[in-house]
Scaffold this motif. Sequence first.
Motif, PDB file in Angstrom:
ATOM      1  N   PRO A  36       0.831  -1.204   0.000  1.00 24.68           N
ATOM      2  CA  PRO A  36       0.000   0.000   0.000  1.00 24.68           C
ATOM      3  C   PRO A  36       0.864   1.251   0.000  1.00 24.68           C
ATOM      4  O   PRO A  36       1.952   1.267   0.586  1.00 24.68           O
ATOM      5  CB  PRO A  36      -0.787  -0.133   1.310  1.00 24.68           C
ATOM      6  CG  PRO A  36       0.076  -0.960   2.202  1.00 24.68           C
ATOM      7  CD  PRO A  36       0.899  -1.838   1.327  1.00 24.68           C
ATOM      8  N   TYR A  37       0.385   2.275  -0.659  1.00 24.87           N
ATOM      9  CA  TYR A  37       1.080   3.562  -0.651  1.00 24.87           C
ATOM     10  C   TYR A  37       0.024   4.650  -0.599  1.00 24.87           C
ATOM     11  O   TYR A  37      -0.692   4.854  -1.572  1.00 24.87           O
ATOM     12  CB  TYR A  37       1.958   3.714  -1.894  1.00 24.87           C
ATOM     13  CG  TYR A  37       2.730   5.028  -1.923  1.00 24.87           C
ATOM     14  CD1 TYR A  37       3.814   5.219  -1.069  1.00 24.87           C
ATOM     15  CD2 TYR A  37       2.359   6.047  -2.783  1.00 24.87           C
ATOM     16  CE1 TYR A  37       4.514   6.418  -1.073  1.00 24.87           C
ATOM     17  CE2 TYR A  37       3.054   7.252  -2.799  1.00 24.87           C
ATOM     18  CZ  TYR A  37       4.127   7.431  -1.946  1.00 24.87           C
ATOM     19  OH  TYR A  37       4.821   8.613  -1.945  1.00 24.87           O
ATOM     20  N   HIS A  38      -0.096   5.325   0.545  1.00 27.92           N
ATOM     21  CA  HIS A  38      -1.193   6.252   0.793  1.00 27.92           C
ATOM     22  C   HIS A  38      -2.506   5.514   0.523  1.00 27.92           C
ATOM     23  O   HIS A  38      -2.739   4.456   1.081  1.00 27.92           O
ATOM     24  CB  HIS A  38      -1.045   7.520  -0.039  1.00 27.92           C
ATOM     25  CG  HIS A  38       0.161   8.327   0.374  1.00 27.92           C
ATOM     26  ND1 HIS A  38       0.271   8.927   1.601  1.00 27.92           N
ATOM     27  CD2 HIS A  38       1.302   8.602  -0.279  1.00 27.92           C
ATOM     28  CE1 HIS A  38       1.438   9.540   1.700  1.00 27.92           C
ATOM     29  NE2 HIS A  38       2.086   9.361   0.573  1.00 27.92           N
ATOM     30  N   LYS A  39      -3.337   6.047  -0.365  1.00 24.25           N
ATOM     31  CA  LYS A  39      -4.596   5.359  -0.652  1.00 24.25           C
ATOM     32  C   LYS A  39      -4.499   4.484  -1.892  1.00 24.25           C
ATOM     33  O   LYS A  39      -5.498   3.936  -2.349  1.00 24.25           O
ATOM     34  CB  LYS A  39      -5.724   6.379  -0.816  1.00 24.25           C
ATOM     35  CG  LYS A  39      -6.109   7.044   0.503  1.00 24.25           C
ATOM     36  CD  LYS A  39      -7.316   7.920   0.350  1.00 24.25           C
ATOM     37  CE  LYS A  39      -7.755   8.480   1.703  1.00 24.25           C
ATOM     38  NZ  LYS A  39      -8.927   9.349   1.604  1.00 24.25           N
ATOM     39  N   MET A  40      -3.290   4.387  -2.427  1.00 25.97           N
ATOM     40  CA  MET A  40      -3.092   3.563  -3.620  1.00 25.97           C
ATOM     41  C   MET A  40      -2.508   2.210  -3.219  1.00 25.97           C
ATOM     42  O   MET A  40      -2.113   2.010  -2.076  1.00 25.97           O
ATOM     43  CB  MET A  40      -2.162   4.287  -4.584  1.00 25.97           C
ATOM     44  CG  MET A  40      -2.704   5.627  -5.061  1.00 25.97           C
ATOM     45  SD  MET A  40      -1.591   6.482  -6.171  1.00 25.97           S
ATOM     46  CE  MET A  40      -0.301   7.005  -5.043  1.00 25.97           C
ATOM     47  N   LEU A  41      -2.470   1.317  -4.184  1.00 30.02           N
ATOM     48  CA  LEU A  41      -1.946  -0.010  -3.897  1.00 30.02           C
ATOM     49  C   LEU A  41      -1.143  -0.496  -5.100  1.00 30.02           C
ATOM     50  O   LEU A  41      -1.572  -0.338  -6.243  1.00 30.02           O
ATOM     51  CB  LEU A  41      -3.103  -0.980  -3.624  1.00 30.02           C
ATOM     52  CG  LEU A  41      -2.706  -2.345  -3.075  1.00 30.02           C
ATOM     53  CD1 LEU A  41      -2.296  -2.239  -1.607  1.00 30.02           C
ATOM     54  CD2 LEU A  41      -3.853  -3.332  -3.198  1.00 30.02           C
ATOM     55  N   PHE A  42       0.005  -1.051  -4.810  1.00 28.22           N
ATOM     56  CA  PHE A  42       0.813  -1.692  -5.848  1.00 28.22           C
ATOM     57  C   PHE A  42       0.838  -3.187  -5.544  1.00 28.22           C
ATOM     58  O   PHE A  42       0.863  -3.588  -4.386  1.00 28.22           O
ATOM     59  CB  PHE A  42       2.248  -1.161  -5.832  1.00 28.22           C
ATOM     60  CG  PHE A  42       2.361   0.277  -6.224  1.00 28.22           C
ATOM     61  CD1 PHE A  42       2.564   0.629  -7.550  1.00 28.22           C
ATOM     62  CD2 PHE A  42       2.250   1.282  -5.266  1.00 28.22           C
ATOM     63  CE1 PHE A  42       2.666   1.965  -7.916  1.00 28.22           C
ATOM     64  CE2 PHE A  42       2.355   2.624  -5.626  1.00 28.22           C
ATOM     65  CZ  PHE A  42       2.554   2.960  -6.958  1.00 28.22           C
TER      66      PHE A  42
END
Lengths: 403, 247
Positions: free
Chosen positions: A190-196
């Motif tokens: 997860p990265y902030h509200k994003m997802l990789f």
Amino acid sequence: MGWRNRTYGYIIVLVLSGGAWGASDPNTKDNYVSRQEYDALKQEMTATRRIAEGSGLGDTKLLVTGSAAAGFVKAEDQPSTFTAEFAPMLLWQLNERLFFEGELGLTLTGPEANGEGSATDVELDLAYLTYLLHDYALVGAGKFSVPFAAFHNHLDPSWINKLPGEPLVFGDEGIAPDTGVGAFITGALPYHKMLFNYAVWLTNGPALITDNPESAGSLNFDNFNDLNMNKALGFRLGFLPIPALEVGYSFEFSRPNPPGFETVHSTLHGLDLNYVARLAALKGQLTARAAWVWSNLSDVTYDPTGALGFGPLFFDNDRNGGYAEVAYRPVDMSERWLRNFEFVLRYDRLAIPSGAPGGGTREQWTPGIDYWITPRTLVKVAYTFDTSGEDADMFALQFATGF
Amino acid sequence: MILHDTHKHAFPWLIVIAAILSMVIASCSTTGRSSQPQAPGSALGYQPASALSGASSAGIQKGKELYDTLACAGCHVINGQGGKVGPDLSNEAKKGRSRSWLTTKMRNPKADDPQTLMPAYGTLSDQQVNDLVDYMLSLTTGKQAGAAAARGLQGLPTVRAVSSSSVTVGAVTVSSVGGGARGPAPVSPIAAGATLWSQRCGQCHNLRPASEYSDAQWAVAMHHMRVRVPLTGEEQRNILAFLQASN
């Protein structure tokens, strides 16, 4: 004054009797439990049930799931036929970190034109172990679903695929890997509200077909025993900028030539997109999916001496293909009967070099209607229009369920 | 004689007054029973809600806290906040929902819609269900919001931190995580799991009702999905917490 006394007497009796009637609530008697006691008992029973469920043999670690489908297909200039397939899956959680997944694929094949050769194909679709390293990574080994362009490991099961058949690019004559025998590492970040998310795999890789006049130059992805010392190395990177959208890029490199054949390098690139959103303006759920795959193989000569009867054959061996699919389900319509329908349209394309066996470009449009009986059981009806000049239109009906 | 006649005529009226008084006392004695919500499966009417008669601000506040703690927002929208699996709950009073209808929707949702994904919250106490109903009927939008606020029934911020609250769903006790009086909205594992369930699982396939598997089976299924999707460890645990709590 006698009447007055009698009247007051009646009044007192009435008032007291009313109070007594009101006070005669049976719940106040000792032989009834209070609401609090009832709730406490109910919670205790629920907890006991959960403990009992959790301690049952075969229920704690194992789960049998999978999918099944039955269908009817009428292809242009072909006899119509009923179909059936069954794909049971065994999930086994050995402990908190160790996990096994196995899947069989059972399908009916044949008969040949002479009426012989009917058989049940049993294939070990998946058999792999995974180990959780930490919250963001796990490793696995065995025969696993290769996440190249996301179709086979996410959308392949018959109760998830919205049309009766697979896209051309991921089908039997496709150009993308489906499973692989090898090892992999995967996870999400997860990265902030994003997802990789990511997956990296090392497999036996595909095998280049060199001796078959009908398919020379294409790749066989069912390469269970590696034919050379070279392995395929691939990865997929997925990115979810918003929860409703995922885009991915896939890559795989291999040397698929058999021993004694000229060295061939294979490079596969793939892009995929998946968007699912419930839109108030449409009063329903919109699904948009697409994937495109590019396959580049070294240009070599097949059957250079002509010993196999179809050479020498040389062509520029670059292929590409993909699909785009939209589906709409009016789940927010006031008419309840309409909510279970889903309307699907898919575009398919597969371009094979014109000089190669089976060369040419195939294009298909497939509209379809699904009816969801339950969240995991549906009936699909679809008609494929083949616009590439071949007589390959097809009607298909399928009843599919996940269990 | 006149006086005597008057007394004779007053006699039946005294009896009537006494009877009324009797009934009032009787009804006071049974108020505790009659104010309880109807049992599951009771009449499913769409009668106009009798607004919030008897609802207290404390009850509405408790309902709001329960709504947050039970992760209802994972599936439902209120004032634009929340998931889209279930219907928007911003205007239940305006839609004319009755208390019994809302109660049944929580206790036995399949009574009205056999295919609904809404889990049955059978282990909530009647008081908790009452509070939730109070909260939902207190919600209004647009012009009605001002009137409701004037009555002291709204006054609840759209997103409000709950400093510490816990609720038991089945055998699982859920506590809100973090939260100060004015900090960000707390996210319990179940609340986060509900949102993730609708977003991540719904990305590929229809959502299966939580009741389809036992708690132990969901643990295995979620391990499988962590490998396939893939999910982070926290996502896996949160979705599992939600499914087991809703089961």
